[in-house]
Motif scaffolding. Sequence first.
Motif, PDB file in Angstrom:
ATOM      1  N   VAL A 108       0.833  -1.155  -0.140  1.00 30.57           N
ATOM      2  CA  VAL A 108       0.549  -0.338   0.193  1.00 30.57           C
ATOM      3  C   VAL A 108       0.741   1.241   0.225  1.00 30.57           C
ATOM      4  CG1 VAL A 108      -2.243  -1.115   1.146  1.00 30.57           C
ATOM      5  CG2 VAL A 108       0.129  -0.248   2.521  1.00 30.57           C
ATOM      6  N   ARG A 109       0.394   1.853  -0.494  1.00 35.10           N
ATOM      7  CA  ARG A 109       1.324   3.255  -0.864  1.00 35.10           C
ATOM      8  C   ARG A 109       1.438   4.192   0.564  1.00 35.10           C
ATOM      9  NH1 ARG A 109       0.183   7.097  -6.141  1.00 35.10           N
ATOM     10  NH2 ARG A 109       0.648   5.475  -7.663  1.00 35.10           N
ATOM     11  N   THR A 110       2.770   4.937   0.591  1.00 38.37           N
ATOM     12  CA  THR A 110       2.537   5.727   2.211  1.00 38.37           C
ATOM     13  C   THR A 110       2.150   6.586   2.360  1.00 38.37           C
ATOM     14  OG1 THR A 110       5.185   6.623   1.416  1.00 38.37           O
ATOM     15  CG2 THR A 110       4.731   4.709   2.462  1.00 38.37           C
ATOM     16  N   GLY A 111       1.555   7.480   2.730  1.00 41.82           N
ATOM     17  CA  GLY A 111       0.824   8.785   3.171  1.00 41.82           C
ATOM     18  C   GLY A 111       2.679   9.851   2.176  1.00 41.82           C
ATOM     19  N   ARG A 112       2.120  10.995   1.528  1.00 43.44           N
ATOM     20  CA  ARG A 112       2.409  11.580   1.573  1.00 43.44           C
ATOM     21  C   ARG A 112       3.565  12.431   2.924  1.00 43.44           C
ATOM     22  NH1 ARG A 112       5.145  12.193  -3.374  1.00 43.44           N
ATOM     23  NH2 ARG A 112       5.202  14.042  -3.750  1.00 43.44           N
ATOM     24  N   ASP A 113       3.363  12.831   3.702  1.00 48.02           N
ATOM     25  CA  ASP A 113       3.907  12.913   4.435  1.00 48.02           C
ATOM     26  C   ASP A 113       4.891  11.955   4.860  1.00 48.02           C
ATOM     27  OD1 ASP A 113       2.260  16.055   5.068  1.00 48.02           O
ATOM     28  OD2 ASP A 113       1.421  14.816   6.297  1.00 48.02           O
ATOM     29  N   GLU A 114       4.019  10.956   5.034  1.00 52.18           N
ATOM     30  CA  GLU A 114       5.886  10.040   5.412  1.00 52.18           C
ATOM     31  C   GLU A 114       6.956   9.908   4.317  1.00 52.18           C
ATOM     32  OE1 GLU A 114       6.292   5.303   6.054  1.00 52.18           O
ATOM     33  OE2 GLU A 114       4.076   6.314   6.180  1.00 52.18           O
ATOM     34  N   THR A 115       6.364  10.297   3.168  1.00 54.68           N
ATOM     35  CA  THR A 115       7.378  10.052   1.592  1.00 54.68           C
ATOM     36  C   THR A 115       7.750  11.730   1.968  1.00 54.68           C
ATOM     37  OG1 THR A 115       5.479   8.854   0.371  1.00 54.68           O
ATOM     38  CG2 THR A 115       6.825  11.227  -1.219  1.00 54.68           C
ATOM     39  N   VAL A 116       7.222  12.530   2.428  1.00 49.40           N
ATOM     40  CA  VAL A 116       8.184  14.087   2.541  1.00 49.40           C
ATOM     41  C   VAL A 116       8.839  13.514   3.551  1.00 49.40           C
ATOM     42  CG1 VAL A 116       7.872  16.366   2.479  1.00 49.40           C
ATOM     43  CG2 VAL A 116       6.791  15.403   0.969  1.00 49.40           C
ATOM     44  N   ALA A 117       9.113  13.818   4.627  1.00 51.66           N
ATOM     45  CA  ALA A 117       9.652  13.246   5.574  1.00 51.66           C
ATOM     46  C   ALA A 117      10.835  12.432   5.214  1.00 51.66           C
ATOM     47  CB  ALA A 117       8.982  12.659   6.814  1.00 51.66           C
ATOM     48  N   TYR A 118      10.828  11.244   4.389  1.00 51.69           N
ATOM     49  CA  TYR A 118      11.914  10.177   3.909  1.00 51.69           C
ATOM     50  C   TYR A 118      12.620  11.527   3.013  1.00 51.69           C
ATOM     51  CZ  TYR A 118      15.066   7.414   1.897  1.00 51.69           C
ATOM     52  OH  TYR A 118      15.660   6.630   1.614  1.00 51.69           O
ATOM     53  N   PHE A 119      12.400  12.346   2.056  1.00 51.79           N
ATOM     54  CA  PHE A 119      12.620  12.250   1.115  1.00 51.79           C
ATOM     55  C   PHE A 119      13.728  13.263   1.524  1.00 51.79           C
ATOM     56  CE2 PHE A 119      13.219  15.624  -2.398  1.00 51.79           C
ATOM     57  CZ  PHE A 119      13.277  14.700  -3.574  1.00 51.79           C
ATOM     58  N   ARG A 120      13.487  14.270   2.769  1.00 51.54           N
ATOM     59  CA  ARG A 120      14.532  15.191   3.800  1.00 51.54           C
ATOM     60  C   ARG A 120      15.938  14.791   3.320  1.00 51.54           C
ATOM     61  NH1 ARG A 120      12.519  18.114   0.448  1.00 51.54           N
ATOM     62  NH2 ARG A 120      10.390  19.041   0.475  1.00 51.54           N
ATOM     63  N   THR A 121      16.204  13.133   4.336  1.00 51.00           N
ATOM     64  CA  THR A 121      16.546  13.118   4.647  1.00 51.00           C
ATOM     65  C   THR A 121      17.793  12.366   3.963  1.00 51.00           C
ATOM     66  OG1 THR A 121      16.162  10.312   5.165  1.00 51.00           O
ATOM     67  CG2 THR A 121      15.671  12.169   6.326  1.00 51.00           C
ATOM     68  N   ARG A 122      17.174  12.803   2.576  1.00 50.48           N
ATOM     69  CA  ARG A 122      18.403  11.865   0.873  1.00 50.48           C
ATOM     70  C   ARG A 122      19.536  12.436   0.914  1.00 50.48           C
ATOM     71  NH1 ARG A 122      16.093   7.659  -1.858  1.00 50.48           N
ATOM     72  NH2 ARG A 122      16.648   9.169  -3.931  1.00 50.48           N
TER      73      ARG A 122
END
Length: 220
Positions: A108-122
């Motif tokens: 299932v797709r993760t929520g957009r907030d979770e995606t953004v939070a992880y993207f910021r750590t890359r």
Amino acid sequence: MREQYRTKELHVEDLAPDPVEQFARWFEEAAEHPEIHEPNAMVVSTATPDGRPSSRTVLLKHYDDAGFVFFTNYGSRKGGELAANPYVSLLFPWHPVARQVIVTGRAVRTGRDETVAYFRTRPHGSQLGAWASAQSSVIDSREELLARYEELAARYPADEQVPVPPEWGGFRVVPEAVEFWQGHENRLHDRLRYVRTGDGGGAGEAGGPGAGWRVERLSP
């Protein structure tokens, strides 16, 4: 080529009450082993609705009781196949310790907030790479890819925040079964599989699975 595995036997009473806790135990041991370079590397296998499979190596980025999370371009081959057929398999091949973990379930797709939070750590370069690559699409040359990256690097220098690509995000694999494989001599391997029970189950027997799970021993 053949190798005889000489390892400790795996018994049901040795297992944690649930597969995520058991995975955490093995993952920690894999992470500490000097010969396992990326313990979070896993083979993600998907299939089209008519059953044509495909596999690739992806990095696990998070796991908890809700499932196992990885990130990708939703327009990639795996993203498209999961959109049409959410059933997926994850394989962690920890060969130096003669262990494998196989997770099967639904993505299932993760929520957009979770995606953004992880993207910021890359790393900054990886953020640009997510924009530069239309993953799984055909391109004329590597030079085309590098030119696109350089264009983005000029637009978003290292001190500037890179927006999250709209087609990029995470999948959480909600496990329905998790198998722990331990290799042994003469191909007499241990295969213990947690299977989610339909009604949530009871508390589980002492030394056995916890609420919502039962454990099966499979013939090798």
